[in-house]
Motif scaffolding. Sequence first.
Motif, PDB file in Angstrom:
ATOM      1  N   VAL A  53     -25.289  -5.065   4.251  1.00 43.93           N
ATOM      2  CA  VAL A  53     -26.045  -3.821   4.442  1.00 43.93           C
ATOM      3  C   VAL A  53     -25.999  -2.978   3.174  1.00 43.93           C
ATOM      4  O   VAL A  53     -27.017  -2.415   2.751  1.00 43.93           O
ATOM      5  CB  VAL A  53     -25.506  -3.035   5.657  1.00 43.93           C
ATOM      6  N   LEU A  54     -24.842  -2.878   2.553  1.00 47.66           N
ATOM      7  CA  LEU A  54     -24.722  -2.093   1.325  1.00 47.66           C
ATOM      8  C   LEU A  54     -25.549  -2.683   0.188  1.00 47.66           C
ATOM      9  O   LEU A  54     -26.162  -1.940  -0.591  1.00 47.66           O
ATOM     10  CB  LEU A  54     -23.257  -1.971   0.910  1.00 47.66           C
ATOM     11  N   PHE A  55     -25.577  -4.003   0.072  1.00 45.64           N
ATOM     12  CA  PHE A  55     -26.391  -4.629  -0.965  1.00 45.64           C
ATOM     13  C   PHE A  55     -27.874  -4.317  -0.752  1.00 45.64           C
ATOM     14  O   PHE A  55     -28.589  -3.987  -1.700  1.00 45.64           O
ATOM     15  CB  PHE A  55     -26.187  -6.141  -0.995  1.00 45.64           C
ATOM     16  N   VAL A  56     -28.327  -4.413   0.489  1.00 41.49           N
ATOM     17  CA  VAL A  56     -29.743  -4.156   0.770  1.00 41.49           C
ATOM     18  C   VAL A  56     -30.078  -2.686   0.518  1.00 41.49           C
ATOM     19  O   VAL A  56     -31.081  -2.361  -0.142  1.00 41.49           O
ATOM     20  CB  VAL A  56     -30.084  -4.569   2.225  1.00 41.49           C
ATOM     21  N   VAL A  57     -29.257  -1.769   1.025  1.00 44.42           N
ATOM     22  CA  VAL A  57     -29.522  -0.337   0.847  1.00 44.42           C
ATOM     23  C   VAL A  57     -29.453   0.033  -0.636  1.00 44.42           C
ATOM     24  O   VAL A  57     -30.310   0.757  -1.149  1.00 44.42           O
ATOM     25  CB  VAL A  57     -28.550   0.516   1.692  1.00 44.42           C
ATOM     26  N   GLY A  58     -28.454  -0.470  -1.350  1.00 47.99           N
ATOM     27  CA  GLY A  58     -28.338  -0.181  -2.782  1.00 47.99           C
ATOM     28  C   GLY A  58     -29.528  -0.691  -3.576  1.00 47.99           C
ATOM     29  O   GLY A  58     -30.053   0.005  -4.447  1.00 47.99           O
ATOM     30  N   ALA A  59     -29.981  -1.903  -3.276  1.00 47.71           N
ATOM     31  CA  ALA A  59     -31.143  -2.458  -3.976  1.00 47.71           C
ATOM     32  C   ALA A  59     -32.396  -1.639  -3.675  1.00 47.71           C
ATOM     33  O   ALA A  59     -33.206  -1.380  -4.573  1.00 47.71           O
ATOM     34  CB  ALA A  59     -31.347  -3.915  -3.587  1.00 47.71           C
ATOM     35  N   LEU A  60     -32.558  -1.208  -2.422  1.00 50.26           N
ATOM     36  CA  LEU A  60     -33.729  -0.408  -2.072  1.00 50.26           C
ATOM     37  C   LEU A  60     -33.692   0.973  -2.719  1.00 50.26           C
ATOM     38  O   LEU A  60     -34.734   1.503  -3.127  1.00 50.26           O
ATOM     39  CB  LEU A  60     -33.857  -0.290  -0.555  1.00 50.26           C
ATOM     40  N   VAL A  61     -32.504   1.558  -2.820  1.00 46.51           N
ATOM     41  CA  VAL A  61     -32.385   2.860  -3.499  1.00 46.51           C
ATOM     42  C   VAL A  61     -32.799   2.724  -4.960  1.00 46.51           C
ATOM     43  O   VAL A  61     -33.570   3.541  -5.484  1.00 46.51           O
ATOM     44  CB  VAL A  61     -30.947   3.424  -3.375  1.00 46.51           C
ATOM     45  N   ILE A  62     -32.329   1.694  -5.630  1.00 44.81           N
ATOM     46  CA  ILE A  62     -32.704   1.472  -7.028  1.00 44.81           C
ATOM     47  C   ILE A  62     -34.207   1.211  -7.136  1.00 44.81           C
ATOM     48  O   ILE A  62     -34.880   1.742  -8.026  1.00 44.81           O
ATOM     49  CB  ILE A  62     -31.892   0.309  -7.634  1.00 44.81           C
ATOM     50  N   LEU A  63     -34.749   0.430  -6.210  1.00 48.56           N
ATOM     51  CA  LEU A  63     -36.176   0.126  -6.239  1.00 48.56           C
ATOM     52  C   LEU A  63     -37.023   1.382  -6.086  1.00 48.56           C
ATOM     53  O   LEU A  63     -37.952   1.606  -6.866  1.00 48.56           O
ATOM     54  CB  LEU A  63     -36.511  -0.879  -5.131  1.00 48.56           C
TER      55      LEU A  63
END
Length: 132
Positions: A53-63
């Motif tokens: 979940v953290l990887f997905v949320v972090g990647a989306l925040v950067i995106l």
Amino acid sequence: MENATEREMGHLFGLIGGLLVLGGGLFAAAFGITDLVLGRLADAAGALGAAVVLFVVGALVILFAHFAEHGWKDRPFVSGVMLVVLAVIGWATLGLGGNVLALVGGIFALLAGVLYLIEPAQRTVSTLASLG
């Protein structure tokens, strides 16, 4: 946005927030792998699930921070709302205290979203004031 420093600060805060959330994901994954090696399967599943979940949320925040600065300069409202929603989703799914890096990253993502929402709010208020 009217002020380039707001946009630049929003972009910077979004990138910092996304990187911190990804760092929190790395720590959660490390703890999950350690639990797996020690035979604590339930703890390992919880930690590895949180890491995903953290990887997905972090990647989306950067995106979305990247989109707000480069692709969607004319749509700061969309970027701001997405960053605020991602911060809230991160907090809602993972709690507020389990992972300090993810918590601080969520705060930075929230601040980035608020910075992107300032200009559309100012436009709306000035439009409503001119109508009244």
